[in-house]
Scaffold this active site. Structure first.
Site, PDB file in Angstrom:
ATOM      1  N   ARG A 242      45.348  39.811  48.180  1.00  0.00           N
ATOM      2  CA  ARG A 242      44.255  39.617  47.215  1.00  0.00           C
ATOM      3  C   ARG A 242      44.543  40.506  46.011  1.00  0.00           C
ATOM      4  NH1 ARG A 242      39.536  42.534  45.878  1.00  0.00           N
ATOM      5  NH2 ARG A 242      37.680  41.299  45.406  1.00  0.00           N
ATOM      6  N   LEU A 243      44.817  39.905  44.874  1.00  0.00           N
ATOM      7  CA  LEU A 243      45.121  40.668  43.667  1.00  0.00           C
ATOM      8  C   LEU A 243      43.817  41.045  42.981  1.00  0.00           C
ATOM      9  CD1 LEU A 243      48.247  38.839  42.194  1.00  0.00           C
ATOM     10  CD2 LEU A 243      48.098  40.542  44.022  1.00  0.00           C
ATOM     11  N   ASP A 244      43.388  42.278  43.230  1.00  0.00           N
ATOM     12  CA  ASP A 244      42.095  42.751  42.744  1.00  0.00           C
ATOM     13  C   ASP A 244      42.112  42.940  41.230  1.00  0.00           C
ATOM     14  OD1 ASP A 244      39.403  44.042  43.216  1.00  0.00           O
ATOM     15  OD2 ASP A 244      40.475  45.735  42.313  1.00  0.00           O
ATOM     16  N   ALA A 245      41.065  42.449  40.571  1.00  0.00           N
ATOM     17  CA  ALA A 245      40.848  42.665  39.128  1.00  0.00           C
ATOM     18  C   ALA A 245      42.088  42.346  38.297  1.00  0.00           C
ATOM     19  CB  ALA A 245      40.407  44.111  38.882  1.00  0.00           C
ATOM     20  N   ILE A 246      42.845  41.358  38.730  1.00  0.00           N
ATOM     21  CA  ILE A 246      44.132  41.055  38.100  1.00  0.00           C
ATOM     22  C   ILE A 246      43.983  40.611  36.648  1.00  0.00           C
ATOM     23  CG2 ILE A 246      44.118  38.677  38.959  1.00  0.00           C
ATOM     24  CD1 ILE A 246      47.216  40.951  38.623  1.00  0.00           C
TER      25      ILE A 246
END
Length: 585
Positions: A242-246
C-alpha cells in the site's frame, strides 16, 4: 544453448533506465541512469533473475478478501499483539478472509504508525519480524510503504540535522518566500518546519504534520533506500504494498505538488521492480483525492495494480442516510471497468475517517453539508483542511461506521443493524476486491475514551479490544457484535464462491428507481449472472423481477436466503435495507 544472463536482464534494465530518465529528466545528477538502474537491480537481487512481468495479468480472484487491522487492534495480557491477532484471525476468520493488511507495524512517533522512525524494524510493543512472517505464511500479507515522509525522530532526520551521514540529504526543503500558495494538502498546519542544521537554517516540507518530514525523491539515494526497504518486506512475506500518501511524493515549488508526472513514473518504476522480484506481488495506491484524479493511478494498466475506491464510502453513506441512490448510481455508471491487470480496492471504513475530497464534484455542497451535519449528530468528529482560496473545508468525517449508520438525515431509528449490513452487502458485490476494517467486522462503536485521551479525531475509530472484553461482547446476546460478525461472515462465505464476483467480472448498473440500488455482475466466462439489488430506504419497496434480465432458460435462486425464484414475473417485497443476490444456477 542457454541465453546469457546479461541478455536476460537487459530488457528489464533498459526499462528501468527509460523510467529513470523520465523521472529525473530535469534533475542534475552525478550518477548515470544506467548506474542507478544497476544499483536498483542489485538491491532487489534481480541481476540473475531479471524478468519483465507479463502485463494485464490478474493476481486475484473472487476469493480475495482483505482484513484491515492494526497489529494491536486486539490485545491480550502477556502476549505479543501480533500473535493475538493471528490467533483471532485463525480461529474466527480463516475460512472467510485470505489476506490481512496490518497497518504500520514499525516504531513510530505519531499518527498511529504513519510517522515511521525505523522502516527496518517491527515495533517491539507488537512483536517481531517472525510474527509478521508467520502471518504471511497463512494469509496474503499487505503492508504500508510510508514513502512520502518519515518521523522527525528517525535516524535519517537526525543526520539531516547534523548535516552528515545517510539521510543528511534525504529531505525536501523550500524557503518561506517561495511561491507555495498553490500547494494542495489535507492539513491546516504550516507547510514548512524551521530546523537548525549543521549546514545552517533549513525549512523542511511537511505535508501532514511537523513530526512527518517529507522526503526529497530528486535524490536517487532516497529511491535506493526505499528499494532496499521493499526488498526486505518481500523477503518477510509481504505481497501487497500500500503506497501511503503517494500523490504528494514529488514536489516542485510553484506547483500544487500533487499528482505530478514524476510521481506517476515513480509508481511505474516501483511496479517494475516489485513484480519482477515477486511475480504475484501487487501495488495499491492510497490517493485520497477527487475521483477523476484517483483513476489516473491505473495508468495504462502499467501503474498501480489497484486503487482505493475512495469515492465509495461517502457516496454509499449519503445513499443510506438519505434513502436516495441517485448520486451513487450516477457515479457507478461513470466508473470505467478495470482492465485486466488492474482492480478497484473497495472499502467503506478504515483506520482513517470517511474522506470528503473524493466526493467533490459528485455530491453538491448542500448534500455534503447535510452529510457532515448528520454525522456530527451521530457523535462523529470532523477534520478540516485549507482550500485553495484559504477557506476551511471539511476534509474527513471521523466516526465508527456502525454509529454513522444508526439513523438517517431525519435522526436515529431502529434500523442500525440492517442499514450497516446493507452497506456491506453492496460493497461485497461490487467490481473489485473488498477490504473490511476489523472494527466493521466486529461492529465496534465510537471510542470516546480513546478520543479524549489522544485528542485526535481519528482515534474515535481505532479502538483496542482486550480479548476478554471482546469475547464477553461477542457472547452477550443483547449486544449486536456477534450478530454483525456472523452475518458479515455469511455474506463473505457466499461471495467467495461466485465467479460473477471476480474483481474483473462485468458490471452493469440497473435502473430501478431511487430507493432500489442495483447492478448486474457477470462472470468472465459469461456463465454466471448475479443481480444485486438493495433497498436503501427505511420503507418496504417492491422489486418487479420483470425489470431484471432473468434469462427464461435458466433457473434462478436468491443466494442469501437460498430461496428459488419460481416465477420470473413475480414481485419481491424488499424489507428496509434488505439485499438480494439473484443468481442463475
Amino acid at each position: 544453448m542457454p541465453t546469457p544472463v546479461n541478455q536476460l536482464k537487459q530488457p528489464l534494465k533498459d526499462k528501468l533506465v527509460q523510467q529513470l530518465a523520465t523521472i529525473y529528466h530535469d534533475v542534475p545528477l552525478e550518477q548515470s541512469f544506467d548506474d542507478i538502474a544497476q544499483s536498483l537491480l542489485d538491491i532487489m537481487a534481480l541481476s540473475r533473475k531479471a524478468v519483465i512481468a507479463k502485463p494485464f495479468t490478474n493476481h486475484w480472484s473472487e476469493e480475495d478478501i482483505v482484513l484491515i487491522t492494526y497489529g494491536d487492534s486486539i490485545i491480550k495480557a502477556d502476549e505479543a499483539p501480533l500473535k493475538t491477532l493471528k490467533n483471532f484471525v485463525d480461529n474466527t476468520l480463516s475460512k472467510t478472509i485470505n489476506s490481512v493488511h496490518i497497518l504500520p507495524f514499525f516504531p513510530y512517533s505519531s499518527d498511529d504508525g504513519f510517522s515511521v522512525i525505523d522502516y527496518s524494524s517491527v515495533n517491539e510493543s507488537l512483536g517481531a519480524w517472525q510474527d509478521i512472517t508467520q502471518i504471511s505464511k497463512n494469509y496474503r500479507l499487505m503492508s504500508d510503504l510510508v514513502i512520502n515522509h518519515c518521523s522527525s525522530r528517525s535516524a535519517w532526520f537526525d543526520n539531516f540535522i547534523k548535516g552528515e551521514g545517510q539521510g543528511s540529504d534525504f529531505f525536501f526543503t523550500a524557503l518561506p518566500d517561495d511561491n507555495l500558495s498553490g500547494v494542495v494538502r489535507p492539513r491546516t498546519s504550516p507547510l514548512l518546519k524551521e530546523v537548525e542544521t549543521g549546514k545552517g537554517k533549513k525549512f523542511v516540507w511537511c505535508t501532514f504534520s511537523h513530526d512527518q518530514v517529507d522526503f526529497d525523491f530528486r535524490n536517487p539515494e532516497v529511491l535506493k533506500a526505499f528499494t532496499s526497504i521493499i526488498k526486505q518486506y518481500i523477503d518477510a512475506g509481504v505481497q501487497i504494498f500500500r503506497l501511503d500518501a503517494i500523490a504528494f511524493l514529488w514536489k516542485v515549488v510553484g506547483t500544487p505538488s500533487i499528482n505530478l508526472s514524476q510521481t506517476h513514473e515513480v509508481v511505474r518504476l516501483l511496479r517494475t521492480l516489485i513484480e519482477s522480484a515477486e511475480q504475484h506481488a501487487i501495488i495499491i495506491t492510497e490517493t485520497n483525492i477527487p475521483n477523476t484524479q484517483n483513476l489516473t493511478y491505473f495508468g495504462n494498466a502499467n501503474e498501480a495494480h489497484g486503487i482505493y475506491n475512495f469515492s465509495l464510502p461517502p457516496l454509499l453513506l449519503n445513499t443510506l442516510l438519505t434513502g436516495n441512490c441517485l448520486y451513487l448510481k450516477r457515479w457507478l455508471m461513470s466508473m470505467p471497468p478495470s482492465q485486466d491487470g488492474t482492480m478497484y480496492f473497495n472499502f467503506i471504513a478504515s483506520h482513517d475517517g470517511i474522506g470528503l475530497r473524493p466526493a467533490e464534484g459528485l455530491l453538491s455542497e448542500r448534500e455534503l453539508d447535510t452529510l457532515v451535519h448528520t454525522v456530527e449528530n451521530f457523535g462523529g468528529k470532523i477534520s478540516w483542511r485549507t482550500s485553495d482560496t484559504g477557506e476551511q473545508k471539511a476534509y474527513e468525517m471521523n466516526i465508527a461506521l456502525y454509529d454513522a449508520l444508526q439513523g438517517t438525515v431525519h435522526g436515529k431509528d431502529k434500523w442500525n443493524f440492517e442499514r450497516f449490513i446493507c452497506a456491506h452487502a453492496i460493497m461485497f458485490a461490487l467490481e473489485g476486491i473488498p477490504g473490511i476494517y476489523i472494527h466493521s467486522m466486529l461492529g465496534t462503536k465510537n471510542d470516546y475514551q480513546k478520543l479524549a485521551n489522544t485528542h485526535h479525531n481519528r482515534s474515535i475509530n481505532r479502538r483496542r479490544w482486550h480479548v476478554d472484553a471482546l469475547e464477553e461482547a461477542l457472547a452477550d446476546k443483547d449486544l449486536h457484535h456477534a450478530k454483525v460478525l456472523s452475518t458479515l461472515k455469511s455474506l463473505l462465505d457466499i461471495r467467495i464462491k461466485q465467479s460473477a464476483f471476480h474483481p474483473n467480472a462485468t458490471q452493469f448498473t440497473l435502473h430501478l428507481g431511487l430507493q432500489l440500488f442495483g447492478f448486474w455482475r457477470q462472470s468472465k466466462d459469461r456463465k454466471q449472472s448475479v443481480f444485486c439489488v438493495s433497498n436503501i430506504s427505511d420503507q418496504p419497496v417492491v422489486l418487479p423481477l420483470s425489470e431484471l434480465n432473468l434469462i427464461i432458460t435458466d433457473s434462478w435462486v436468491e443466494l442469501i436466503t437460498h430461496e428459488k425464484i419460481t416465477e420470473l414475473t413475480q414481485e419481491l417485497v424488499l424489507t428496509p435495507y434488505q439485499t438480494v443476490w439473484i443468481s442463475n444456477i
